[in-house]
Design a protein around this motif. Structure first.
Motif, mmCIF file in Angstrom:
data_model
loop_
_atom_site.group_PDB
_atom_site.id
_atom_site.type_symbol
_atom_site.label_atom_id
_atom_site.label_comp_id
_atom_site.label_asym_id
_atom_site.label_seq_id
_atom_site.Cartn_x
_atom_site.Cartn_y
_atom_site.Cartn_z
ATOM 1 N N TYR A 80 -6.986 -43.710 -6.362
ATOM 2 C CA TYR A 80 -6.716 -42.687 -5.348
ATOM 3 C C TYR A 80 -5.266 -42.682 -4.880
ATOM 4 O O TYR A 80 -4.886 -41.840 -4.077
ATOM 5 N N GLY A 81 -4.454 -43.597 -5.386
ATOM 6 C CA GLY A 81 -3.064 -43.646 -4.948
ATOM 7 C C GLY A 81 -2.118 -42.943 -5.896
ATOM 8 O O GLY A 81 -0.895 -43.069 -5.767
ATOM 9 N N GLN A 82 -2.671 -42.182 -6.854
ATOM 10 C CA GLN A 82 -1.848 -41.563 -7.882
ATOM 11 C C GLN A 82 -1.591 -40.088 -7.571
ATOM 12 O O GLN A 82 -2.479 -39.368 -7.141
ATOM 13 N N SER A 83 -0.353 -39.641 -7.824
ATOM 14 C CA SER A 83 -0.045 -38.211 -7.699
ATOM 15 C C SER A 83 -0.255 -37.487 -9.026
ATOM 16 O O SER A 83 -0.256 -36.260 -9.080
ATOM 17 N N ASP A 84 -0.432 -38.253 -10.102
ATOM 18 C CA ASP A 84 -0.708 -37.696 -11.420
ATOM 19 C C ASP A 84 -2.216 -37.754 -11.649
ATOM 20 O O ASP A 84 -2.808 -38.834 -11.729
ATOM 21 N N LEU A 85 -2.855 -36.590 -11.737
ATOM 22 C CA LEU A 85 -4.307 -36.518 -11.887
ATOM 23 C C LEU A 85 -4.786 -37.295 -13.106
ATOM 24 O O LEU A 85 -5.789 -38.011 -13.043
ATOM 25 N N PHE A 86 -4.085 -37.172 -14.215
ATOM 26 C CA PHE A 86 -4.558 -37.784 -15.454
ATOM 27 C C PHE A 86 -4.356 -39.304 -15.451
ATOM 28 O O PHE A 86 -5.111 -40.031 -16.084
ATOM 29 N N GLU A 87 -3.370 -39.770 -14.724
ATOM 30 C CA GLU A 87 -3.235 -41.210 -14.515
ATOM 31 C C GLU A 87 -4.398 -41.712 -13.665
ATOM 32 O O GLU A 87 -4.972 -42.776 -13.926
ATOM 33 N N ASN A 134 -18.123 -35.895 -2.688
ATOM 34 C CA ASN A 134 -17.134 -35.157 -1.891
ATOM 35 C C ASN A 134 -15.975 -36.060 -1.489
ATOM 36 O O ASN A 134 -14.815 -35.636 -1.472
ATOM 37 N N PHE A 135 -16.273 -37.320 -1.174
ATOM 38 C CA PHE A 135 -15.203 -38.252 -0.822
ATOM 39 C C PHE A 135 -14.293 -38.487 -2.020
ATOM 40 O O PHE A 135 -13.065 -38.454 -1.896
ATOM 41 N N LYS A 136 -14.892 -38.713 -3.199
ATOM 42 C CA LYS A 136 -14.086 -38.963 -4.394
ATOM 43 C C LYS A 136 -13.228 -37.761 -4.743
ATOM 44 O O LYS A 136 -12.054 -37.894 -5.078
ATOM 45 N N ALA A 137 -13.829 -36.559 -4.679
ATOM 46 C CA ALA A 137 -13.086 -35.349 -5.028
ATOM 47 C C ALA A 137 -11.934 -35.122 -4.061
ATOM 48 O O ALA A 137 -10.802 -34.852 -4.470
ATOM 49 N N ASN A 138 -12.210 -35.247 -2.770
ATOM 50 C CA ASN A 138 -11.159 -35.023 -1.768
ATOM 51 C C ASN A 138 -10.053 -36.058 -1.884
ATOM 52 O O ASN A 138 -8.870 -35.735 -1.749
ATOM 53 N N SER A 139 -10.420 -37.316 -2.131
ATOM 54 C CA SER A 139 -9.419 -38.376 -2.255
ATOM 55 C C SER A 139 -8.546 -38.165 -3.484
ATOM 56 O O SER A 139 -7.346 -38.413 -3.461
ATOM 57 N N THR A 140 -9.166 -37.688 -4.569
ATOM 58 C CA THR A 140 -8.417 -37.461 -5.804
ATOM 59 C C THR A 140 -7.452 -36.289 -5.659
ATOM 60 O O THR A 140 -6.298 -36.349 -6.090
ATOM 61 N N LEU A 141 -7.924 -35.205 -5.043
ATOM 62 C CA LEU A 141 -7.120 -33.989 -4.945
ATOM 63 C C LEU A 141 -6.031 -34.080 -3.887
ATOM 64 O O LEU A 141 -5.047 -33.342 -3.940
ATOM 65 N N LEU A 142 -6.187 -34.998 -2.953
ATOM 66 C CA LEU A 142 -5.286 -35.066 -1.798
ATOM 67 C C LEU A 142 -3.833 -35.301 -2.196
ATOM 68 O O LEU A 142 -2.924 -34.689 -1.636
ATOM 69 N N ASN A 143 -3.601 -36.187 -3.161
ATOM 70 C CA ASN A 143 -2.235 -36.589 -3.504
ATOM 71 C C ASN A 143 -1.625 -35.814 -4.666
ATOM 72 O O ASN A 143 -0.508 -36.102 -5.083
ATOM 73 N N LEU A 144 -2.340 -34.821 -5.202
ATOM 74 C CA LEU A 144 -1.861 -34.153 -6.401
ATOM 75 C C LEU A 144 -0.657 -33.252 -6.120
ATOM 76 O O LEU A 144 -0.572 -32.596 -5.086
ATOM 77 N N ASN A 145 0.249 -33.235 -7.081
ATOM 78 C CA ASN A 145 1.392 -32.323 -7.039
ATOM 79 C C ASN A 145 1.039 -31.090 -7.867
ATOM 80 O O ASN A 145 0.977 -31.162 -9.102
ATOM 81 N N PRO A 146 0.820 -29.938 -7.239
ATOM 82 C CA PRO A 146 0.386 -28.752 -7.985
ATOM 83 C C PRO A 146 1.421 -28.256 -8.982
ATOM 84 O O PRO A 146 1.080 -27.532 -9.924
#
Length: 204
Positions: A80-87, A134-146
């Motif tokens: 959950y600390g990654q800004s790269d979704l695929f990482e 929902n927690f996993k999805a929100n945590s994953t999407l939170l740090n993403l760089n669009p």
């Protein structure tokens, strides 16, 4: 709750968990005998009921243990600390492989439980699933760089598409039986590579 179970040595706890995961993953809830779980865990049926009052309590305990273990490993692998979704996805896959190596039947149990239709437990399973998902999805999407994705992409829909594709692949493997973990890991790497080629913004 379950203080008597938690007072057991870690090895005995794991034996009971793995026995429960295996038996429940290969049968419906109603057709999963507590005696078979006890026998595989190396204890008597009476002792199993000493740790868990009934089959429903054991089943839901196993389900919540799956969720807790998954969250523990996802945090351990810093998913959950990654800004790269695929990482993040790659780390998530590595975390799940580590879980499966410790609890070989947990993944199959999770899928079986999700589709379990018995009304005695279905509502509790679905409520817990949506809460954790929902927690996993929100945590994953939170740090993403669009900006890393192709213009106009619905990122949440992309995430759901990849999530359900992954779950469908796992379900197919479970139905076949005799899952080869190394093959599974390589297949996930190929899937991630494909998604990167489709969704990431092209340089230049």
């Amino acid at each position: 709750m379950n203080e008597k179970f938690f007072s057991l040595p870690a090895e005995k706890q794991q034996a009971i968990l793995n026995a429960g995961y295996r038996v429940f993953s290969q049968n419906s809830y109603k057709k999963s005998p507590m005696s078979e779980i006890a026998g595989e865990a190396g204890i008597s049926k009476a002792l199993l009921f000493h740790y868990f009052r009934n089959k429903k309590e054991l089943y839901l305990f196993l389900w919540e243990k799956c969720a807790e273990t998954t969250m523990e490993y996802l945090k351990k692998y810093d998913c959950y600390g990654q800004s790269d979704l695929f990482e993040s996805m790659t780390r998530g896959m590595q975390a799940k492989m580590a879980i499966i190596r410790q609890f070989p039947h947990m993944g199959a149990f999770t899928l079986k439980a999700f589709y379990e239709k018995d009304p005695e437990i279905n509502a509790a399973i679905q409520e817990s699933y949506h809460r954790h998902f929902n927690f996993k999805a929100n945590s994953t999407l939170l740090n993403l760089n669009p900006d890393q994705f192709i213009p106009g992409l619905d990122i949440k829909m992309m995430y759901l598409d990849m999530y359900w594709a992954s779950e469908g692949y796992l379900w197919e493997l479970v139905q076949r039986g005799n899952v080869d973990l190394d093959q599974m890991e390589q297949s996930f790497y190929r899937m991630i590579s494909f998604w990167k080629s489709v969704y990431l913004r092209k340089e230049g």
